[in-house]
Scaffold this active site. Sequence first.
Site, PDB file in Angstrom:
ATOM      1  N   GLY A  20       0.833  -1.201   0.000  1.00  0.00           N
ATOM      2  CA  GLY A  20       0.000   0.000   0.000  1.00  0.00           C
ATOM      3  C   GLY A  20       0.862   1.242   0.000  1.00  0.00           C
ATOM      4  N   GLU A  43       5.717  -3.483   0.868  1.00  0.00           N
ATOM      5  CA  GLU A  43       5.844  -3.157  -0.556  1.00  0.00           C
ATOM      6  C   GLU A  43       5.021  -1.897  -0.756  1.00  0.00           C
ATOM      7  OE1 GLU A  43       5.306  -2.174  -3.931  1.00  0.00           O
ATOM      8  OE2 GLU A  43       3.827  -3.790  -4.075  1.00  0.00           O
ATOM      9  N   LEU A  44       5.717  -0.773  -0.910  1.00  0.00           N
ATOM     10  CA  LEU A  44       5.059   0.526  -0.807  1.00  0.00           C
ATOM     11  C   LEU A  44       5.067   1.266  -2.140  1.00  0.00           C
ATOM     12  CD1 LEU A  44       6.557   1.456   2.677  1.00  0.00           C
ATOM     13  CD2 LEU A  44       4.425   0.242   2.166  1.00  0.00           C
ATOM     14  N   CYS A 100       2.332   1.166  -8.469  1.00  0.00           N
ATOM     15  CA  CYS A 100       3.494   1.815  -7.854  1.00  0.00           C
ATOM     16  C   CYS A 100       4.710   1.816  -8.774  1.00  0.00           C
ATOM     17  CB  CYS A 100       3.822   1.162  -6.523  1.00  0.00           C
ATOM     18  SG  CYS A 100       3.892  -0.624  -6.566  1.00  0.00           S
TER      19      CYS A 100
END
Length: 482
Positions: free
Chosen positions: A236, A256-257, A291
């Site tokens: 997120g 996991e950004l 992302c």
Amino acid sequence: MAKSSSPGAIERGFLACGRELQEGREVVVRSPWDQSVVGTVREASHGAVMEAVGSLERSLAATRKLSAHERKRILLAVAEKIAAQKEELARLIVAEAGKPLKAARVEVERAVLTYTTAAEEAVRMTGEVLPLDLLKGNEGRWGMVRRFPAGPVFAITPFNFPLNLVAHKLAPAVAVGCPVLLKPAPQTPLSALRLGDFLLEAGWPAEALAVMLLSNEDAEFLLEQEERLKVLSFTGSAKVGWKLKQKAAKKRVLLELGGNAAMVVHGDWGDVEGVAKKAVLAGTSYAGQSCISVQRVYVERAVFDDFVAQAVKQAGRLVLGDPANEETDVGPVIRESDAERIESWVDEARAGGVTVLAGGSREGCVVEPTLLTGTRRGMKVLDEEVFAPVLAIEPYDDFNAVLDEVNHSPYGLQAGLFTRDVGRIFRAYETLDVGGLIVGDTPTWRIDPMPYGGVKDSGLGREGVRYAMDEMTEPKLLVMAV
């Protein structure tokens, strides 16, 4: 806006260790395209959440004893179920996430690969034997290292890949024998519930899986005070992810950004038209809500004008509108509030002197593919994660300087590079602060078995099936003196 074709409204409770519970606050899932009701689910009560955590803890004794063969069988059965319902699942993704149909079909195919890879890795995760007779007096000693499930996993997933990013939590956990509490995004819970159904139908122990919408208060409670959950796996935003890490106490944490993906195009590559097309597609696919969507494009000045002309031409060819239509390239962003934010960032850049080469406006939740030039440090469209079909295209003269420009970002997930010079490739590989460098393609390229993650604000640890399996296990040493 015309109403999209989608599955009829679905009413589901959440999966709680084999039971579908119906109590709790009602959450209505709406289409980002036309706001029609896609489904209704329930947010779990605190009592139901705690009951599920207890069940997950008790189930660990059984899941850690499942043979590698049985875990592989379960995972392959899930892959087969996904493949058999490919079109239905794709249309569910279209309905709840607003993802264009052709992209949703690719997501389903990727989920099949994720589960298939996990099945193969479940029987390939081996240990090692260590010689320990390295000093006099230690003759006859040897060691063995094996990996064991760390314990119940608390997995939190975002809206943008509601099937495959859920698969990236569930499949590795099953592969190593970890029970899972999955909190899907409230905008897209239905795909996650379907994957939960598939796992239980395939034979995963019912008491070892909970798929639940949780309140933020309950999620924080689980992180701060619930020691029975041993691993946090979160995908997120950076802001939320690092906040959760602070609250996760003694848990193992996998983040996991976000990202601000850059690509560098050197003039020696040639095929400017092809690279420009790749860049625009990679920056606008699923309305840029990934992302690793291309956000910054740095082009050597010698080919800059040609690149810009080709990029503008490609942006003009894209089809906008109903995500259920076969030809649509760019559908809506997930919420109108996000479309308003994106519009305000573009307007702010325009007021700051940026040239809008293409796009720059929106209709409802649909944001036009927008190409900008003349951006500079300090502008949100360049510095922050825009999460939109917005690309900044800028010229450069010096290769070393442009690498520094790529690194001028709080994020470091993936970067793309187009050059045929091996020296430049390895200079970029050694210099760029990213988790992955993609040469000859955009930073948006990903295949699910590869290690995936970033540095700086982009996260901690790596996903990609085998690498997530490592994050969800603990190595244990056995020493023998014989």
